[in-house]
Motif scaffolding. Structure first.
Motif, short mmCIF file in Angstrom:
data_model
loop_
_atom_site.label_atom_id
_atom_site.label_comp_id
_atom_site.label_asym_id
_atom_site.label_seq_id
_atom_site.Cartn_x
_atom_site.Cartn_y
_atom_site.Cartn_z
N PRO A 160 0.83 -1.20 0.00
CA PRO A 160 0.00 0.00 0.00
C PRO A 160 0.87 1.26 0.00
O PRO A 160 1.86 1.34 0.72
CB PRO A 160 -0.79 -0.09 1.31
CG PRO A 160 -0.76 -1.54 1.66
CD PRO A 160 0.55 -2.05 1.15
N GLY A 161 0.48 2.22 -0.80
CA GLY A 161 1.22 3.47 -0.85
C GLY A 161 1.08 4.14 -2.19
O GLY A 161 0.39 3.66 -3.09
N ALA A 162 1.77 5.26 -2.33
CA ALA A 162 1.67 6.07 -3.55
C ALA A 162 2.16 5.32 -4.78
O ALA A 162 1.58 5.45 -5.85
CB ALA A 162 2.46 7.36 -3.37
N ASP A 163 3.22 4.53 -4.65
CA ASP A 163 3.75 3.82 -5.83
C ASP A 163 2.70 2.90 -6.43
O ASP A 163 2.52 2.86 -7.65
CB ASP A 163 5.00 3.02 -5.48
CG ASP A 163 6.21 3.91 -5.23
OD1 ASP A 163 6.17 5.09 -5.61
OD2 ASP A 163 7.19 3.42 -4.63
N ALA A 164 2.01 2.14 -5.60
CA ALA A 164 0.97 1.24 -6.10
C ALA A 164 -0.22 2.03 -6.63
O ALA A 164 -0.71 1.79 -7.73
CB ALA A 164 0.53 0.28 -5.01
#
Length: 145
Positions: free
Chosen positions: A23-27
């Motif tokens: 989970p996070g901005a990259d995904a």
């Protein structure tokens, strides 16, 4: 950076799965997630559709993402889609503050900052990201109070 704390009732979501996601901005800003959001929106032509991504932890400590819409019952979820029942819980809610141009990256950066500063303690349960058709974002992070 500001966030508010809220309680959410249990809710059912159904949609498309992206397995083993961090989970996070990259995904959330990846081409895969953009593609999955568009597939959900394509099911409802001519309607403004908010797409929700539910990050679901598994027993191994990995996360799977369900890019979805809310439903009232499992029988409403389209055949072939996966559904997840998110239990009621307490969440920190983040909205973009404008410090970062991309609103999804903005909210995830706020979460990282709040966690590293000790402002909140993540429960590492289901986290919920809502992206509207117009690009507005709300991120609900499960927390321990």
């Amino acid at each position: 950076m500001t966030h508010r704390v809220t309680a959410r009732s249990a809710e059912l979501f159904g949609g498309l799965v992206a397995p083993r996601i961090v989970p996070g901005a990259d995904a959330s800003t990846s081409e895969l997630f953009r593609f999955l959001r568009e597939r959900i929106r394509d099911r409802h032509p001519g309607r403004e559709v908010d797409v929700t991504t539910v990050f679901v932890p598994d027993s191994a400590g990995d996360y799977n993402a369900v890019v979805a819409m809310p439903y009232v019952s499992p029988s409403e979820v389209p055949v072939g889609d996966v559904f997840v029942q998110v239990p009621s819980g307490v969440y920190a809610v983040f909205v973009p503050d404008g410090l970062i141009r991309d609103p999804v990256e903005d909210v995830w950066t706020q979460v990282d900052d709040a966690t590293s500063n000790g402002e909140l303690f993540r429960a590492y349960k289901e986290d919920i990201e809502v992206v509207t058709n117009s690009g507005e974002v709300e991120l609900y992070i499960s927390i321990v109070i």
